[in-house]
Scaffold this active site. Sequence first.
Site, PDB file in Angstrom:
ATOM      1  N   CYS A   2      -9.410  -4.586  -9.780  1.00 41.37           N
ATOM      2  CA  CYS A   2      -9.001  -3.378  -9.052  1.00 41.37           C
ATOM      3  C   CYS A   2      -7.639  -3.473  -8.380  1.00 41.37           C
ATOM      4  O   CYS A   2      -7.249  -2.573  -7.660  1.00 41.37           O
ATOM      5  CB  CYS A   2     -10.070  -2.981  -8.038  1.00 41.37           C
ATOM      6  SG  CYS A   2     -10.338  -4.226  -6.803  1.00 41.37           S
ATOM      7  N   ASP A  51      -3.659  -9.142  -3.643  1.00 44.90           N
ATOM      8  CA  ASP A  51      -3.692 -10.231  -2.662  1.00 44.90           C
ATOM      9  C   ASP A  51      -3.796 -11.588  -3.343  1.00 44.90           C
ATOM     10  O   ASP A  51      -3.223 -12.565  -2.867  1.00 44.90           O
ATOM     11  CB  ASP A  51      -4.874 -10.049  -1.700  1.00 44.90           C
ATOM     12  CG  ASP A  51      -4.510  -9.145  -0.548  1.00 44.90           C
ATOM     13  OD1 ASP A  51      -3.400  -9.288  -0.015  1.00 44.90           O
ATOM     14  OD2 ASP A  51      -5.320  -8.275  -0.202  1.00 44.90           O
ATOM     15  N   HIS A  84       0.818  -1.219   0.000  1.00 46.38           N
ATOM     16  CA  HIS A  84       0.000   0.000   0.000  1.00 46.38           C
ATOM     17  C   HIS A  84       0.853   1.271   0.000  1.00 46.38           C
ATOM     18  O   HIS A  84       0.513   2.257  -0.632  1.00 46.38           O
ATOM     19  CB  HIS A  84      -0.941   0.004   1.198  1.00 46.38           C
ATOM     20  CG  HIS A  84      -2.170  -0.822   0.950  1.00 46.38           C
ATOM     21  ND1 HIS A  84      -3.105  -1.075   1.914  1.00 46.38           N
ATOM     22  CD2 HIS A  84      -2.611  -1.450  -0.154  1.00 46.38           C
ATOM     23  CE1 HIS A  84      -4.065  -1.830   1.411  1.00 46.38           C
ATOM     24  NE2 HIS A  84      -3.785  -2.066   0.159  1.00 46.38           N
ATOM     25  N   GLU A 138      -9.989 -12.464  -3.879  1.00 49.44           N
ATOM     26  CA  GLU A 138      -8.543 -12.286  -3.679  1.00 49.44           C
ATOM     27  C   GLU A 138      -7.920 -13.439  -2.913  1.00 49.44           C
ATOM     28  O   GLU A 138      -6.758 -13.376  -2.518  1.00 49.44           O
ATOM     29  CB  GLU A 138      -8.263 -10.952  -2.985  1.00 49.44           C
ATOM     30  CG  GLU A 138      -9.025 -10.718  -1.698  1.00 49.44           C
ATOM     31  CD  GLU A 138      -8.843  -9.314  -1.116  1.00 49.44           C
ATOM     32  OE1 GLU A 138      -8.018  -8.543  -1.631  1.00 49.44           O
ATOM     33  OE2 GLU A 138      -9.525  -9.000  -0.132  1.00 49.44           O
TER      34      GLU A 138
HETATM   35  C1  PEP Z   1      -6.045  -6.245  -3.950  1.00 48.89           C
HETATM   36  O1  PEP Z   1      -5.787  -7.040  -3.056  1.00 48.89           O
HETATM   37  O2  PEP Z   1      -5.751  -6.437  -5.151  1.00 48.89           O
HETATM   38  C2  PEP Z   1      -6.715  -4.974  -3.651  1.00 48.89           C
HETATM   39  C3  PEP Z   1      -7.207  -4.223  -4.600  1.00 48.89           C
HETATM   40  O3  PEP Z   1      -6.801  -4.577  -2.384  1.00 48.89           O
HETATM   41  P1  PEP Z   1      -5.578  -4.141  -1.463  1.00 48.89           P
HETATM   42  O4  PEP Z   1      -4.416  -3.762  -2.339  1.00 48.89           O
HETATM   43  O5  PEP Z   1      -6.090  -3.010  -0.669  1.00 48.89           O
HETATM   44  O6  PEP Z   1      -5.311  -5.359  -0.647  1.00 48.89           O
HETATM   45 MG    MG Z   2      -6.613  -6.950  -1.093  1.00 53.60          MG
END
Ligand code: PEP
Ligand code: MG
Length: 600
Positions: A518, A471, A208, A447
């Site tokens: 996403c 994930d 993140h 995920e």
């Molecule tokens: C993901 O896991 O791809 C996702 C979009 O969520 P995050 O990156 O917040 O885990």
């Molecule tokens: Mg995620």
Amino acid sequence: MSALGNFEQDGHTDAEPPEIRLQARAVSRGIVAGRAVCLYGSNRQFYRIEIPVEAVAAELTRFRDAIAAARKQLSRLAGRNKGAIGHSGPGIFAAHLALIDDPSFGSKIENEITRQRVNAEWAIKSVTDEYVSKYKAVTDEHLRDRYIDIEDVSDRILSALGGSSELELLFGKDSVVVAEDLKPSTLVEIFAHGPRAFITENGGWTSHSFILAREMKRPAVTGVKKIFRQIKTGDRVIVDGFNGQVILNPEPEALARVSKTRPQTEIKSSERPAQLGPIATLDGRKVRIYANADDPAAYLRAKEFGAEGIGLFRSEFLLTRFRNRPSEDEQVEAYINAAKAAGEAGVRIRTFDINGDRLADQSFAREPNPALGLRGVRLGLKHKTSLRTQLRALLRASHAGRVDIILPLVSDIGEVQAVRKILAAESRNLRSKGTEVGIPKLGVMVEVPSAVLMADEFAEEADFLCLGTNDLIQYLLAADRDNESVSEWYRTLHPAVVRAVRKVIQAAANANRPVIVCGEMAGSPYYVPLLIGLGASELSMNPTSIPRVRKIISGIAAEEAETLVKNISDARTVNEVESKVDKHIRKNWLHLFPEDFTFH
Ligand code: PEP
Ligand code: MG
């Protein structure tokens, strides 16, 4: 100078130290020069701050309050776990309590604050380091392991200090943040103070913090081994986020190269799309672009690039904004603001995707393996108060605008059913009190491998799917997305990942449900053609990725992208897939990529 010594060397010797180049991995593009500021701490991150003499008394109070809070948490944990974990659990907490009450530990820290005139965090770190190195040198194995308890207690006090600090951040505009691991909440907190770049030991492309660094257009590199032995606060550094390098004590030549490179902070006008709204491939396949955005301002920026709605609102960022305790009303306001900005296309808000240690009640024991622990929807279902509050806020907000809900880390259909029940109950309750509520759609993050295998059933049960590739890759390949040492195993183009993505997109199509990709894969020009070839037609990404992705989509034919998918269908290794994708892109679409784009 205290007996404990000074851990940081802020000044420099007269002789110019030699230029040193450290190998790293680029995770956010750009190149800048600046001065290193080392951040410490695993929970709430901090650095050394010298405080004026008149602030010492307040700092001592802050430390004593933190000790009291930590003591309270430990007493609660010791009580709660009595009998539950046999003998060792309460024993450990009792030992931690004894440590916290050990007068020499506390008074050493207070002495450090008073004599060195440093912030409480730094004093705790100094004293803890001293204890830890003493214990590590002991030959008795049993006694030696006590250093773990000391680190644990010190972490707890550091966490308890969090949130009440009135200390000003003293970053200069040329600060380059250096950390073993950089927490997203730290990054958000310090961003306003203008750090120029980030260097870390750990983290990956999908961490993140680096998603944020890219969004903030700050260069970042990771993978610098034994980082605090190599870089000290005050060092002059160049962060090269193109070539994955850190240059310590740079020579004039290296500095000249930096000043010639255009900063990454602004979007070029040529990157702004000529047309907004829906786009299509050359052969007419419509693709919808959403933004991953956690506040209205970010979305409005994305809208300028042609985003149509918010595909993923990571609500856990509200925790940082509201010191881990956003109230129901504060949440309602934040969600309505996002919905207003997003307009008709709406906002899809993901419920808190956190581990227990982020909840305001920090009496959670630390988990040995947080990525596989009490996280996401599991935490919500286990500790329902926070989930219920959030669902109420979402129900209320969905009356004022288009707000849909996404559940994170879902691994079983039963979890969706359980949340639906709570939603229905909360909706009834609110209505019975005369509060107006909407009817939000309920989507799930796909995920986790079990959700891929059950994608058909999830597509029936949920109103829409969100494919969280960040994930998904980590869980499919058992490679921690934040652990640099396994980055070679975290491979987006692994044949199993490609198969999983295809399966989920097909399941959604069969059930006639939307699926929004996403993860970071959706925002990368390199992976987008493959996603199109696999049938994706809804992509959600960080605002800054939108111009480049739009350019790719409108410059390729879906048919060519399908050929790419056919080409890789017999590949058995990740290297084979990567080289086939590389070849296909270079042959067909090289003109769509920036000149300095790094292929595999
Ligand atoms: C993901 O896991 O791809 C996702 C979009 O969520 P995050 O990156 O917040 O885990
Ligand atoms: Mg995620």
